[in-house]
Design an enzyme around this catalytic site. Structure first.
Site, PDB file in Angstrom:
ATOM      1  N   CYS A 120       0.855  -1.187   0.000  1.00  0.00           N
ATOM      2  CA  CYS A 120       0.000   0.000   0.000  1.00  0.00           C
ATOM      3  C   CYS A 120       0.893   1.240   0.000  1.00  0.00           C
ATOM      4  CB  CYS A 120      -0.899   0.013   1.229  1.00  0.00           C
ATOM      5  SG  CYS A 120      -2.293   1.166   1.074  1.00  0.00           S
ATOM      6  N   CYS A 122      -0.193   4.277   1.748  1.00  0.00           N
ATOM      7  CA  CYS A 122      -0.556   5.257   2.784  1.00  0.00           C
ATOM      8  C   CYS A 122       0.520   5.481   3.839  1.00  0.00           C
ATOM      9  CB  CYS A 122      -1.890   4.903   3.427  1.00  0.00           C
ATOM     10  SG  CYS A 122      -1.891   3.345   4.325  1.00  0.00           S
ATOM     11  N   CYS A 130      -3.796   6.160   0.017  1.00  0.00           N
ATOM     12  CA  CYS A 130      -3.304   4.870  -0.457  1.00  0.00           C
ATOM     13  C   CYS A 130      -2.932   4.888  -1.940  1.00  0.00           C
ATOM     14  CB  CYS A 130      -4.349   3.793  -0.184  1.00  0.00           C
ATOM     15  SG  CYS A 130      -4.802   3.696   1.560  1.00  0.00           S
ATOM     16  N   LYS A 195     -12.504  -4.508   1.610  1.00  0.00           N
ATOM     17  CA  LYS A 195     -11.986  -3.677   2.691  1.00  0.00           C
ATOM     18  C   LYS A 195     -12.899  -2.465   2.822  1.00  0.00           C
ATOM     19  CE  LYS A 195      -7.980  -1.081   4.233  1.00  0.00           C
ATOM     20  NZ  LYS A 195      -6.572  -0.752   3.977  1.00  0.00           N
ATOM     21  N   GLU A 233     -16.454  -7.403  -5.476  1.00  0.00           N
ATOM     22  CA  GLU A 233     -15.027  -7.107  -5.277  1.00  0.00           C
ATOM     23  C   GLU A 233     -14.203  -8.400  -5.222  1.00  0.00           C
ATOM     24  OE1 GLU A 233     -13.073  -4.654  -5.283  1.00  0.00           O
ATOM     25  OE2 GLU A 233     -14.174  -2.802  -4.877  1.00  0.00           O
ATOM     26  N   LYS A 248     -12.315  -7.209   5.712  1.00  0.00           N
ATOM     27  CA  LYS A 248     -11.730  -6.363   6.743  1.00  0.00           C
ATOM     28  C   LYS A 248     -12.584  -5.118   6.948  1.00  0.00           C
ATOM     29  CE  LYS A 248      -7.700  -3.528   7.413  1.00  0.00           C
ATOM     30  NZ  LYS A 248      -6.574  -2.910   6.782  1.00  0.00           N
TER      31      LYS A 248
HETATM   32  C1  PBG Z   1      -3.650   0.349   4.654  1.00  0.00           C
HETATM   33  C2  PBG Z   1      -4.038  -0.508   5.790  1.00  0.00           C
HETATM   34  C3  PBG Z   1      -4.813  -0.129   6.888  1.00  0.00           C
HETATM   35  C4  PBG Z   1      -4.932  -1.248   7.706  1.00  0.00           C
HETATM   36  C5  PBG Z   1      -4.219  -2.270   7.104  1.00  0.00           C
HETATM   37  N1  PBG Z   1      -3.689  -1.802   5.900  1.00  0.00           N
HETATM   38  C6  PBG Z   1      -5.341   1.179   7.300  1.00  0.00           C
HETATM   39  C7  PBG Z   1      -6.252   1.960   6.473  1.00  0.00           C
HETATM   40  O1  PBG Z   1      -6.800   1.518   5.472  1.00  0.00           O
HETATM   41  O2  PBG Z   1      -6.419   3.113   6.855  1.00  0.00           O
HETATM   42  C8  PBG Z   1      -5.695  -1.280   8.989  1.00  0.00           C
HETATM   43  C9  PBG Z   1      -5.355  -2.363   9.925  1.00  0.00           C
HETATM   44  C10 PBG Z   1      -5.873  -2.176  11.288  1.00  0.00           C
HETATM   45  O3  PBG Z   1      -6.644  -1.234  11.606  1.00  0.00           O
HETATM   46  O4  PBG Z   1      -5.488  -2.986  12.134  1.00  0.00           O
HETATM   47  N2  PBG Z   1      -2.326   0.144   4.286  1.00  0.00           N
END
Ligand code: PBG
Length: 323
Positions: A120, A122, A130, A195, A233, A248
């Site tokens: 990712c 971010c 992201c 997600k 998705e 997630k």
């Molecule tokens: C983005 C990513 C996130 C999480 C995992 N990968 C954060 C987001 O989308 O803001 C969240 C994981 C968690 O809250 O434990 N790289």
């Protein structure tokens, strides 16, 4: 035929009987433990909003991984806190990047662990989104090439599985193509397929220093109200070549885990995210909940809903309790 012929309590009478007829058996063998890698050596800094979770330098990560292996947990997923951030997340591509170095260090230690890397932008962009920004928006197609390069650099460092979490359209195909062109045709992709745009990522953004500096992630992460869209998705990611998929967060989306489980046959992960962890920790610290009991109940629930794999910050504690 009902009572008194049927008495469901008969099979609940002793632990022996309850154990015999138990439908869901939780095991550390299905856990993935998330780790946050930062630069430096001997760094181990607790995340304030996630008691028991640390930002650690690669040397400490290796020690933690040794413990994880010893507890019978087969896998870790790595998130990076880079030295520098910029608009395009360039620090995520370097062979000397934090995640790449940590993967190499774990490999050198010859641990029997499947190392998953989160793919990712971010954590690496100064704006915290992201993807790259064009005309004030997160640009989908311009982001794909960077994600593919990042996945390739993780593969070169020795990752066992790459896991794109950005939610750009077409990223699984872009990563698959890039990996295949570079002889990594056997490296699996775990797609964060469904997600959701969730408030439960709050503590993670402190842990990974990845909060968006403007706006939010609603234009790329899914609307919490949608479940049918999750099936779309997942189908798209599988078409593009995902080997495993994930839903997630886990707890507010157990119905989605169940629906995906029923519709698709590939290995399915559920991510018990940071906010779900912190809620339990805070309540336990206040004496409002019995931590061991609720953690095992939560993880059992995620598995019962249909997850084969559970990504959780509780993994080490749960593995100890399950011994
Ligand atoms: C983005 C990513 C996130 C999480 C995992 N990968 C954060 C987001 O989308 O803001 C969240 C994981 C968690 O809250 O434990 N790289």
């Amino acid at each position: 035929m009902s009572f008194p012929v049927h008495r469901p309590r008969r099979l609940r009478k002793t632990e022996l009987l309850r154990n015999l007829v138990r439908e869901t058996r939780l095991s550390p063998a299905s856990f993935v433990y998330p780790l946050f890698v930062c630069p430096g050596t001997s760094v181990r800094q607790e995340v304030a909003s996630m008691p028991g979770v640390f930002q650690q330098s690669a040397d400490r990560i290796v020690e933690d991984c040794r413990e994880v292996e010893g507890l019978g947990i087969p896998s870790v997923i790595l998130f990076g806190l880079p030295e520098t951030k910029d608009p395009r997340g360039e620090s995520s591509l370097q062979a000397s990047g934090v995640v790449q170095r940590a993967v190499e260090a774990i490999r050198r230690a010859k641990l029997n662990l499947a190392v998953i890397t989160d793919v990712c932008l971010c954590e690496y962009t100064d704006h915290g989104h992201c993807g790259v920004i064009e005309n004030g928006e997160v640009a989908n197609d311009a982001t794909l090439a960077i994600l593919a390069e990042q996945a390739l650099s993780h593969a070169r460092a020795g990752a066992d599985i790459v896991a794109p979490s950005d939610m750009m359209d077409g990223r699984v195909a872009a990563i698959r193509k890039k990996l295949d062109e570079n002889s990594f045709q056997d490296l699996p992709i775990l797609a964060y397929a469904a997600k959701y745009c969730s408030g439960f990522y709050g503590p993670f953004r402190e842990a990974a220093d990845s909060a968006p500096q403007f706006g939010d992630r609603r234009s790329y992460q899914m609307d919490p109200a949608n479940a049918r869209e999750a099936l779309k998705e997942v189908a798209l990611d599988l078409e593009e070549g995902a080997d495993m998929i994930m839903v997630k967060p886990a707890l507010p989306y157990l119905d989605v885990i169940r629906r995906v489980r029923v519709e698709f046959s590939v290995p399915l992960g559920g991510y018990n995210v940071s906010g779900e962890y912190s809620m339990v920790k805070a309540a336990a610290q206040n004496g409002w909940l019995e931590e061991k009991r609720v953690v095992l109940e939560i993880l059992t629930g995620i598995q019962r809903a249909g997850a084969d794999v559970i990504l959780t910050y509780h993994a080490k504690d749960a593995a100890r309790w399950l011994k």
